[in-house]
Scaffold this active site. Sequence first.
Site: not given
Ligand code: LLP
Length: 411
Positions: A274-277, A341, A370
């Site tokens: 489950e990659p996001g970033r 501000c 994000y």
């Molecule tokens: N799967 C689950 C269950 C998650 O909670 C998350 C991220 C991901 C996958 C994806 O993680 P990634 O591959 O994007 O690192 N707002 C924060 C990041 C919060 C991540 C929350 N969960 C930031 O800007 O660094």
Amino acid sequence: MAAATTTVYPEAASTDGGRLSVGGCDAVELAREFGTPAYVYAEDDLRARARQLRGAMERHHGPRSTVAFASKAFPCTAALRLFREEGLAVDVASAGELHLARRAGYEASEIVVHGNAKSVGELEAALGTTIVVDNAAELERLSGLAGREQRVLLRITPGVSTDTHAAVATGQADSKFGFSMQDAPAAIERAAAALDLRGLHVHVGSQIFDEQPHRESIAALATLGAFPEYDLGGGFGVAYTDDQRSVDLDARLAAMVAAAHALLDAEGRHLTIEPGRALVAAAGVTLYTVESVKRNVSTWVAVDGGMSDNLRPLLYGSPYRADVADRLGGDTVCHLAGKHCESGDVIARDVALDDPRPGDVVATPVTGAYGHAMANNYNGVPRPPVIFCSGGRARVVVRRETVEDLHARDL
Ligand code: LLP
């Protein structure tokens, strides 16, 4: 002009002659045409990263693999459509993200639903998807709403520590997410009796560079029995500045899959990540306009955005690179300040710009994850548009908010 190392700009960007273009579109011209601040994405980078991750999973594990985009990183319909075209599934963390995924064309069977506090309404909306059950109350609630055909995974908290910001670490025993290792066996028994328990889920945190936490979490899952499916989460670390190195995704996935094969006997089983970033961060660049330059103890370069379009510096102390978009590099050390501000609204500290002046367009790379997702209207600042660039053509996929939008909900 000082030579600029520009490893953190999108692959489909050019910095030739010290001038930034993204997807063949000149950054200063984009700023002129669409205004600033603006989130600009190299569309080809989004596709390339999706193909890379899918290809790696198929090579290392085979066809029983899924790459689910963690949509929280960039909840944008156009990106969701693009990733669906590229064969990715999607992970959502609320009814709102679920709504966006459905609107982008995702079928229930391609959606994984997360959340540590899902409401009844959210569970109802999620029926038919794969629901990742977080806790015992949810398990009981869902058992009352759904039958044996409802596919579920159980989120396990493996008790693994990670070297990341505390706000985004999730694998430790004292976490708000998932079933503890002690509670897992009873939850597994209960879920198997009431629902279609497909397997286990683990996500140890975000911005993870080491391999060890992933390996330890897989080892923890192995103590809980054998299942047809495992979802190993996301969190692959991304470089924000030139002195950092992104996780080598191919090598990391090879290692994770090897660990899953060895410890979970996962060869014939289904594996999801489950990659996001890692899919979106480096594809995005934010463009701002300099409004003022002030010298006191430091040099303060103030731009027309800030913590309303990028909360990450304030929330996690996350560093960013910055450049004047048509004079990359430079040696004027300054703080890139936002317009909000409060004194904490600084986008990047101690960055080197080329003699910044009011009217200059400034770019901050690696803002594709994000940023749009956590944008807000602090100080009544409308949120920026999202612009996809490819082959020299730019298209607005999310329009800029207007001041009318600010009171659209007033009654
Ligand atoms: N799967 C689950 C269950 C998650 O909670 C998350 C991220 C991901 C996958 C994806 O993680 P990634 O591959 O994007 O690192 N707002 C924060 C990041 C919060 C991540 C929350 N969960 C930031 O800007 O660094």
